[in-house]
Design an enzyme around this catalytic site. Structure first.
Site, mmCIF file in Angstrom:
data_model
loop_
_atom_site.group_PDB
_atom_site.id
_atom_site.type_symbol
_atom_site.label_atom_id
_atom_site.label_comp_id
_atom_site.label_asym_id
_atom_site.label_seq_id
_atom_site.Cartn_x
_atom_site.Cartn_y
_atom_site.Cartn_z
ATOM 1 N N ASP A 233 0.868 -1.167 0.000
ATOM 2 C CA ASP A 233 0.000 0.000 0.000
ATOM 3 C C ASP A 233 0.909 1.222 0.000
ATOM 4 O OD1 ASP A 233 0.924 0.337 2.622
ATOM 5 O OD2 ASP A 233 -1.075 0.378 3.524
ATOM 6 N N CYS B 52 3.259 -2.799 4.061
ATOM 7 C CA CYS B 52 2.334 -1.710 4.384
ATOM 8 C C CYS B 52 3.023 -0.885 5.461
ATOM 9 C CB CYS B 52 0.955 -2.223 4.795
ATOM 10 S SG CYS B 52 0.822 -3.049 6.388
ATOM 11 N N THR C 261 2.976 -0.918 8.756
ATOM 12 C CA THR C 261 3.570 -1.745 9.820
ATOM 13 C C THR C 261 3.814 -3.180 9.379
ATOM 14 O OG1 THR C 261 1.422 -2.427 10.664
ATOM 15 C CG2 THR C 261 2.412 -0.409 11.626
ATOM 16 N N GLY D 133 -1.341 -5.247 9.027
ATOM 17 C CA GLY D 133 -2.618 -5.358 8.317
ATOM 18 C C GLY D 133 -2.520 -6.167 7.035
ATOM 19 N N HIS E 186 10.704 -23.372 9.257
ATOM 20 C CA HIS E 186 9.755 -24.071 10.125
ATOM 21 C C HIS E 186 8.307 -23.940 9.672
ATOM 22 C CE1 HIS E 186 12.524 -24.345 13.911
ATOM 23 N NE2 HIS E 186 13.134 -24.715 12.798
ATOM 24 N N ASN E 187 7.946 -22.827 9.048
ATOM 25 C CA ASN E 187 6.540 -22.583 8.699
ATOM 26 C C ASN E 187 6.265 -22.641 7.209
ATOM 27 O OD1 ASN E 187 7.169 -20.305 11.155
ATOM 28 N ND2 ASN E 187 5.689 -21.938 11.523
ATOM 29 N N ARG F 186 7.134 1.652 7.587
ATOM 30 C CA ARG F 186 7.356 2.707 8.573
ATOM 31 C C ARG F 186 8.046 2.191 9.832
ATOM 32 N NH1 ARG F 186 1.232 4.535 7.575
ATOM 33 N NH2 ARG F 186 1.564 5.748 5.676
ATOM 34 N N HIS G 295 8.182 -30.323 11.165
ATOM 35 C CA HIS G 295 7.467 -29.106 10.786
ATOM 36 C C HIS G 295 6.370 -29.372 9.753
ATOM 37 C CE1 HIS G 295 10.523 -27.149 13.090
ATOM 38 N NE2 HIS G 295 11.459 -27.682 12.324
ATOM 39 N N ARG H 242 2.854 -29.918 11.071
ATOM 40 C CA ARG H 242 2.334 -28.673 11.654
ATOM 41 C C ARG H 242 1.866 -27.717 10.569
ATOM 42 N NH1 ARG H 242 7.365 -28.444 15.812
ATOM 43 N NH2 ARG H 242 6.610 -30.046 17.235
#
Length: 144
Positions: free
Chosen positions: A8, A65, A67, A70, A98-99, A109, A133, A136
């Site tokens: 964004d 974005c 932070t 979102g 792992h994910n 920002r 992993h 999971r």
């Protein structure tokens, strides 16, 4: 690698710099927007990126974005997406190892370009470790 990027207005400058560095390294980068600093709604950018990632088989997606919060939440609403908001190189590496995250997100920002670039490099150098992993990650995918 084939990478799809999106942001964004709050993450625009960071996305542009990361995109440039990725292309300078020879990666194929597809930008789904935004394309300037005018205000846009980050949920739509996240959904657009996720649709492209899943349909066209890019290696991963990169979202920014203000932070990173979102846009990563929005991306995680899309079936088949595992988006990780990264704040340090360790979390970026673990997001992949792992994910098996297929999208990484940053705050334009909240992190500087050099730190964000180091996280991108850490993520790209990592490989999913399967083993304990894999079940999971399968559980995560089944929640959707």
């Amino acid at each position: 690698m084939r990478i799809v990027v999106g942001s964004d207005h709050g993450g625009f400058e960071l996305k542009e710099e990361l995109k440039k560095r990725l292309m300078d390294q020879g990666h194929e980068v597809l930008d789904v927007g935004c394309h300037d600093k005018n205000m846009v709604d980050y949920p739509m950018i996240a959904v657009d990126l996720c649709k492209v990632l899943l349909a066209q088989g890019q290696d991963f997606g990169l979202l920014c974005c203000g932070t990173g919060i979102g846009i990563s939440i929005a991306a995680n609403k899309v079936k088949g997406i595992r988006a990780a908001l990264c704040t340090d190189c360790y979390s970026a590496r673990m997001a992949k190892e792992h994910n098996n995250a297929n999208v990484i997100a940053f705050g334009g920002r909240t992190v500087g370009i050099e730190h964000a670039w180091a996280m991108v490099q850490a993520y790209m150098a990592a490989e999913f470790q399967h083993g304990i992993h894999e079940p999971r990650v399968k559980m995560i995918d089944e929640i959707q």
